[in-house]
Design an enzyme around this catalytic site. Structure first.
Site, PDB file in Angstrom:
ATOM      1  CG  ASP A  34       1.739  -2.854   4.698  1.00  0.00           C
ATOM      2  OD1 ASP A  34       1.995  -2.633   5.891  1.00  0.00           O
ATOM      3  OD2 ASP A  34       2.009  -2.060   3.779  1.00  0.00           O
ATOM      4  CG  ASP A 128       4.161  -1.521   9.371  1.00  0.00           C
ATOM      5  OD1 ASP A 128       5.309  -1.730   8.927  1.00  0.00           O
ATOM      6  OD2 ASP A 128       3.530  -0.479   9.128  1.00  0.00           O
ATOM      7  CD  GLU A 129       6.483  -3.000   4.476  1.00  0.00           C
ATOM      8  OE1 GLU A 129       5.913  -3.359   3.421  1.00  0.00           O
ATOM      9  OE2 GLU A 129       7.136  -1.943   4.570  1.00  0.00           O
TER      10      GLU A 129
END
Length: 425
Positions: A34, A128-129
């Protein structure tokens, strides 16, 4: 993480490296990576002089919302999805920046490439993860899950100048919790035989699927920690929450999660939308925004090797009435001109006039971009090749290097733009 109480002292430290050695990661093939304050971190990478200042990314107008805030800004109570006006009151000294979605997509693509270097089993949740299953890579790479987590963090920092947090565990649920508790810029490893010791001290809000209302119901009957849910007889939970939710939470609370990492999940749609700071009636102005949004949407399609067949537009009026209109093309396309022309026809033919607060473009019925049939009277070489050349120029010289002439003037006042996520920010 929870409404009541802090995390038990020492819980996070227990699962960090001690004396350079990680806890036992045998049987822990699930990783969750993350990025830390992703949008803000990417902006600070471009402007390192902001590193020690509160930075807030999002719509900068009166109707804007916060897309991301760095950790300095968060100490003032700023959170994502908060109205920008509230963020300004909480942290007036912050630097407010409009989002740069094309740049975030570029960095996200690079980070995913790092993950896929290590395992083909990568499941992106958003820009983003992502989850990873590294079970098939350990023998090939002669490594361990914790070592791979450390390698991911090192490469992301070195290649992109941002930090990420990683969770390592036997299940997806545990890995995601671990990465959240490791933030910012950390890593936790939860051994397979210590899952319940890790989960049980946490508040019930840590359980995937427990929102505010469910947490309140659990608090009202004295179930405040994960251990309380784990110890509650399942029939009682079913009477309180219903069969499906009760079985789901009871399994998680006892450390059971059979979900596998699903790689390369097909996207159903790609699009972009914009909220104006001032409502607009001018159809010519709205069409210029449709061009801008069509260009952005189709560039995203091409970057992912996709084409779409259905063009959809979304219009929200000043009274928040929202309508969508769509048209399916004879063949799939990844050409801005075709998408824009269809969007304009939808606006002219199917959208009543009025004060427009938000407008958006979306492509649906997506498929791989290879092949495809030319429309009647369409030249074999032309718009697609020109746009592909423009993509290359923008990737080398920046997103503003090549633009349609109609977009070279001043932009209308706006509250902020939003882009779809493969799943979070």
């Amino acid at each position: 993480m929870g409404r009541r109480g802090d995390l038990p002292r020492g819980l996070v430290e227990r699962f960090k490296a001690r004396d350079g050695e990680w806890p036992d990661d045998t049987g822990c093939p699930m990783l969750h990576a993350d990025m830390d304050a992703f949008y803000a971190s990417v902006e600070i990478r471009r402007r390192p002089e902001l590193r020690d200042r509160p930075v807030i990314v999002g719509g900068v107008g009166a109707r804007g919302v916060v897309s991301a805030a760095n950790y300095i800004a968060r100490t003032f109570g700023v959170r994502s999805a908060m109205p920008t006006g509230q963020a300004r009151r909480l942290c007036p000294q912050a630097v407010f920046l409009p989002p740069s979605f094309d740049l975030y997509q570029e960095v996200s693509t690079g980070v995913l490439a790092i993950l896929r270097d290590l395992t083909p089993l990568v499941e992106p949740l958003s820009l983003d993860e992502a989850f990873m299953d590294v079970s098939g890579s350990l023998r090939r790479l002669r490594t361990t899950p914790a070592a791979l987590g450390a390698e991911i963090r090192r490469r992301v920092q070195e290649e992109f100048g941002i930090t990420c947090s990683v969770g390592v565990g036997p299940t997806k649920f545990v890995a995601k919790l671990a990465s959240g508790l490791a933030k910012p810029d950390g890593m936790l490893v939860v051994p397979r035989d210590q899952v319940t010791e890790f989960l049980h001290p946490l508040p019930v809000s840590a359980l995937w699927g427990v929102g505010k209302k469910t947490a309140e119901r659990l608090f009202d009957v004295g179930l405040e920690k994960v251990s309380d849910v784990a110890a509650t007889p399942l029939p009682r939970l079913k009477r309180m929450l219903g069969v499906a939710l009760a079985e789901h939470l009871h399994a998680l609370a006892n450390g059971h999660d059979s979900r596998a990492v699903v790689a390369e999940t097909a996207e159903k749609s790609v699009g972009a939308e914009e909220t104006f700071e001032i409502d607009h009636y001018d159809r010519d102005l709205l069409k210029r925004e449709l061009l801008r949004l069509s260009e952005r949407t189709v560039a995203t399609l091409r970057s992912r090797g996709l084409r779409g067949r259905t063009v959809s537009i979304k219009v929200r009026y000043s009274d928040f009435t929202t309508i969508t209109r769509s048209r399916t093309l004879p063949v799939p396309t990844d050409v801005t001109r075709e998408v824009y022309q269809t969007a304009c026809k939808l606006l002219d033919e199917q959208v009543p006039p009025g004060a427009v607060r938000l407008i958006g473009v979306r492509m649906e019925q997506l498929g791989q971009g290879e092949g495809g049939q030319l429309l009647l009277d369409t030249p074999e070489q032309g718009w697609r090749e020109a746009e592909q050349a423009a993509d290359k120029a923008r990737s080398k010289f920046g997103t503003a290097a090549v633009r349609p002439a109609a977009l070279l003037g001043a932009r209308p006042e706006r509250a902020g733009a939003t882009e779809p996520k493969p799943a979070k920010s």
